[in-house]
Design a protein around this motif. Structure first.
Motif, PDB file in Angstrom:
ATOM      1  N   VAL A 205       0.837  -1.204   0.000  1.00 12.51           N
ATOM      2  CA  VAL A 205       0.000   0.000   0.000  1.00 12.51           C
ATOM      3  C   VAL A 205       0.869   1.251   0.000  1.00 12.51           C
ATOM      4  CG1 VAL A 205      -1.611   1.385   1.370  1.00 12.51           C
ATOM      5  CG2 VAL A 205      -2.021  -1.063   1.066  1.00 12.51           C
ATOM      6  N   ILE A 206       1.910   1.280   0.826  1.00 12.11           N
ATOM      7  CA  ILE A 206       2.778   2.448   0.918  1.00 12.11           C
ATOM      8  C   ILE A 206       3.664   2.597  -0.312  1.00 12.11           C
ATOM      9  CG2 ILE A 206       4.643   3.535   2.233  1.00 12.11           C
ATOM     10  CD1 ILE A 206       1.920   3.617   3.593  1.00 12.11           C
ATOM     11  N   LYS A 207       4.204   1.493  -0.781  1.00 18.22           N
ATOM     12  CA  LYS A 207       5.170   1.566  -1.885  1.00 18.22           C
ATOM     13  C   LYS A 207       4.511   1.664  -3.255  1.00 18.22           C
ATOM     14  CE  LYS A 207       9.343  -0.668  -3.687  1.00 18.22           C
ATOM     15  NZ  LYS A 207      10.135   0.559  -3.532  1.00 18.22           N
ATOM     16  N   GLU A 208       3.417   0.929  -3.456  1.00 11.80           N
ATOM     17  CA  GLU A 208       2.790   0.867  -4.773  1.00 11.80           C
ATOM     18  C   GLU A 208       1.327   1.320  -4.777  1.00 11.80           C
ATOM     19  OE1 GLU A 208       4.535   0.152  -7.355  1.00 11.80           O
ATOM     20  OE2 GLU A 208       6.334  -0.706  -6.425  1.00 11.80           O
ATOM     21  N   GLY A 209       0.598   0.976  -3.733  1.00 10.55           N
ATOM     22  CA  GLY A 209      -0.846   1.175  -3.731  1.00 10.55           C
ATOM     23  C   GLY A 209      -1.300   2.610  -3.898  1.00 10.55           C
ATOM     24  N   ILE A 210      -0.559   3.550  -3.321  1.00 17.73           N
ATOM     25  CA  ILE A 210      -1.005   4.944  -3.360  1.00 17.73           C
ATOM     26  C   ILE A 210      -0.513   5.687  -4.593  1.00 17.73           C
ATOM     27  CG2 ILE A 210      -1.132   5.102  -0.851  1.00 17.73           C
ATOM     28  CD1 ILE A 210       1.540   6.616  -0.958  1.00 17.73           C
ATOM     29  N   LYS A 211       0.269   5.030  -5.441  1.00 16.31           N
ATOM     30  CA  LYS A 211       0.840   5.698  -6.612  1.00 16.31           C
ATOM     31  C   LYS A 211      -0.198   5.812  -7.731  1.00 16.31           C
ATOM     32  CE  LYS A 211       4.828   5.811  -4.528  1.00 16.31           C
ATOM     33  NZ  LYS A 211       5.967   4.965  -4.904  1.00 16.31           N
ATOM     34  N   SER A 212      -0.350   7.016  -8.225  1.00 16.86           N
ATOM     35  CA  SER A 212      -1.288   7.283  -9.319  1.00 16.86           C
ATOM     36  C   SER A 212      -0.988   8.666  -9.868  1.00 16.86           C
ATOM     37  CB  SER A 212      -2.740   7.230  -8.826  1.00 16.86           C
ATOM     38  OG  SER A 212      -3.635   7.720  -9.806  1.00 16.86           O
ATOM     39  N   ILE A 218      -6.332  10.922  -2.988  1.00 16.62           N
ATOM     40  CA  ILE A 218      -7.458  10.132  -2.472  1.00 16.62           C
ATOM     41  C   ILE A 218      -6.962   8.801  -1.937  1.00 16.62           C
ATOM     42  CG2 ILE A 218      -9.629   9.001  -3.074  1.00 16.62           C
ATOM     43  CD1 ILE A 218     -10.121  11.164  -5.115  1.00 16.62           C
ATOM     44  N   TYR A 219      -6.078   8.137  -2.698  1.00 18.24           N
ATOM     45  CA  TYR A 219      -5.517   6.876  -2.237  1.00 18.24           C
ATOM     46  C   TYR A 219      -4.827   7.041  -0.884  1.00 18.24           C
ATOM     47  CZ  TYR A 219      -5.952   4.935  -7.035  1.00 18.24           C
ATOM     48  OH  TYR A 219      -6.404   4.477  -8.250  1.00 18.24           O
ATOM     49  N   SER A 220      -4.019   8.104  -0.766  1.00 21.18           N
ATOM     50  CA  SER A 220      -3.249   8.314   0.461  1.00 21.18           C
ATOM     51  C   SER A 220      -4.155   8.599   1.650  1.00 21.18           C
ATOM     52  CB  SER A 220      -2.264   9.476   0.266  1.00 21.18           C
ATOM     53  OG  SER A 220      -1.328   9.172  -0.747  1.00 21.18           O
ATOM     54  N   SER A 221      -5.137   9.463   1.455  1.00 23.19           N
ATOM     55  CA  SER A 221      -6.052   9.789   2.548  1.00 23.19           C
ATOM     56  C   SER A 221      -6.862   8.574   2.968  1.00 23.19           C
ATOM     57  CB  SER A 221      -7.000  10.923   2.123  1.00 23.19           C
ATOM     58  OG  SER A 221      -6.280  12.120   1.943  1.00 23.19           O
ATOM     59  N   LEU A 222      -7.316   7.802   1.994  1.00 24.68           N
ATOM     60  CA  LEU A 222      -8.068   6.587   2.287  1.00 24.68           C
ATOM     61  C   LEU A 222      -7.204   5.589   3.057  1.00 24.68           C
ATOM     62  CD1 LEU A 222     -10.459   4.612   1.931  1.00 24.68           C
ATOM     63  CD2 LEU A 222      -9.522   4.032  -0.319  1.00 24.68           C
ATOM     64  N   SER A 223      -5.969   5.408   2.623  1.00 19.88           N
ATOM     65  CA  SER A 223      -5.081   4.447   3.265  1.00 19.88           C
ATOM     66  C   SER A 223      -4.763   4.861   4.701  1.00 19.88           C
ATOM     67  CB  SER A 223      -3.784   4.311   2.460  1.00 19.88           C
ATOM     68  OG  SER A 223      -4.039   3.806   1.173  1.00 19.88           O
ATOM     69  N   PHE A 224      -4.608   6.160   4.925  1.00 20.34           N
ATOM     70  CA  PHE A 224      -4.261   6.630   6.269  1.00 20.34           C
ATOM     71  C   PHE A 224      -5.403   6.412   7.257  1.00 20.34           C
ATOM     72  CE2 PHE A 224      -3.398   9.843   9.578  1.00 20.34           C
ATOM     73  CZ  PHE A 224      -2.107   9.461   9.911  1.00 20.34           C
ATOM     74  N   GLN A 225      -6.621   6.257   6.753  1.00 18.49           N
ATOM     75  CA  GLN A 225      -7.757   5.991   7.636  1.00 18.49           C
ATOM     76  C   GLN A 225      -7.739   4.568   8.186  1.00 18.49           C
ATOM     77  OE1 GLN A 225     -11.500   7.092   5.741  1.00 18.49           O
ATOM     78  NE2 GLN A 225     -10.524   8.827   4.739  1.00 18.49           N
ATOM     79  N   LYS A 226      -6.921   3.709   7.585  1.00 16.54           N
ATOM     80  CA  LYS A 226      -6.873   2.313   8.015  1.00 16.54           C
ATOM     81  C   LYS A 226      -5.899   2.152   9.181  1.00 16.54           C
ATOM     82  CE  LYS A 226      -7.928   0.723   3.335  1.00 16.54           C
ATOM     83  NZ  LYS A 226      -9.240   0.099   3.600  1.00 16.54           N
ATOM     84  N   THR A 227      -6.366   1.562  10.266  1.00 21.30           N
ATOM     85  CA  THR A 227      -5.560   1.382  11.465  1.00 21.30           C
ATOM     86  C   THR A 227      -4.231   0.714  11.168  1.00 21.30           C
ATOM     87  OG1 THR A 227      -7.514   1.234  12.875  1.00 21.30           O
ATOM     88  CG2 THR A 227      -5.476   0.260  13.720  1.00 21.30           C
ATOM     89  N   ASP A 228      -4.247  -0.345  10.360  1.00 19.63           N
ATOM     90  CA  ASP A 228      -3.027  -1.100  10.093  1.00 19.63           C
ATOM     91  C   ASP A 228      -1.984  -0.267   9.362  1.00 19.63           C
ATOM     92  OD1 ASP A 228      -3.719  -3.905  11.037  1.00 19.63           O
ATOM     93  OD2 ASP A 228      -5.414  -3.473   9.724  1.00 19.63           O
TER      94      ASP A 228
END
Length: 289
Positions: A205-212, A218-228
């Motif tokens: 998620v950090i290395k590839e998932g948020i890249k666009s 949006i990807y980054s903000s969404l990912s940061f909402q996840k506890t893990d």
């Protein structure tokens, strides 16, 4: 005689010509945009209306299966879904179908055959989506193969991802696979439903998932909402290998709530600054050698 390929056949043909993933033959800025944003960002229509549409759709399904006719010779389902796109009520439809199947209202064999015809023969996107919702109740190897073929296309990702829920024991692994092989709004749908609990998933998620090139914020903000993901960020050792990835994440994340300035977040920022300073000192030292 002119023949028209179904949506599924078209995807298979284009995939054969260009097997790269994510699919390069879709328009990432358009595919799945309307449905994904509607489902993820709006409340939609009133719940009672969703329930009514789900009920009406199931009645149409029952009548169609009793006729034992090819769905392509019956226009009622097409007309209904044209007037009432599946994004309005597909979750309520899935739940109603689950209950009706529990009470054996449908002939499961006929329903399965009907769903397979919808996903593989239909020219209408809404019919394909309906087929995906129904196939979620028939988890087998062929269904998984079809789900991957369709789910890698952003027009259908959110329906495949939702259909996996309550149907597959390994649904989170499947959704992770969708996230890795989709782009644009399909990737957004997969990221939204993903529970990144393994180190592989968090790191990806950090290395590839948020890249666009157009949805990173949006990807980054969404990912940061996840506890893990938050815990991973706060605990990870910052190295030369992951520094640029972490900086990318911070650059595209929207800072708009109090949670963003928590003690852990401040500590993380201090670690980033310290790493930057140490890199700067290293460069200066090298220049003087």
């Amino acid at each position: 005689m002119i023949t028209t390929s179904s949506i599924y056949e078209t995807i298979l043909k284009e995939k054969e010509e260009d097997p790269n993933l994510p699919y390069s033959f879709q328009n990432p800025q358009v595919s799945g945009r309307e449905d994904t944003l509607f489902v993820l960002l709006t409340e939609g229509i009133p719940f009672s209306r969703k329930e009514d549409l789900a009920c009406e759709c199931c009645v149409l399904l029952e009548n169609l299966l009793q006729k034992e006719e090819d769905f392509q010779n019956d226009s009622e389902i097409t007309e209904f879904l044209t007037e009432n796109p599946l994004r309005l009520f597909f979750i309520e439809l899935r739940e109603r179908l689950r209950v009706l199947l529990e009470h054996q209202t449908f002939n499961e064999k006929k329903l399965h055959t009907f769903a397979m015809d919808l996903v593989r023969k239909s020219l209408h996107p809404e019919e394909v989506k309906l087929g995906i919702i129904i196939l979620g109740f028939f988890p087998n190897d062929l269904t998984q193969q079809i789900f991957k073929t369709l789910g890698y296309h952003s027009d259908f990702t959110i329906y495949v991802a939702e259909s996996l829920r309550h149907s597959y024991f390994s649904q989170n692994k499947f959704i992770f696979d969708l996230a890795q092989h989709t782009i644009g709004y399909g990737k957004l749908a997969a990221l939204f439903l993903l529970r990144p609990v393994t180190e592989e998933q968090k790191g990806w998620v950090i290395k590839e998932g948020i890249k666009s090139y157009f949805l990173s914020n949006i990807y980054s903000s969404l990912s940061f909402q996840k506890t893990d993901i938050r815990e991973y960020l706060f605990d990870v050792e910052i190295t030369e290998n992951n520094y640029s990835d972490l900086m990318y994440f911070l650059a595209y994340r929207e800072v708009n709530d109090l949670e963003s300035i928590s003690d852990k977040m401040l500590t993380f920022m201090e670690k980033i600054v310290e790493k930057k300073n140490s890199q700067s000192r290293s460069l200066i030292k090298q220049e003087w050698l």
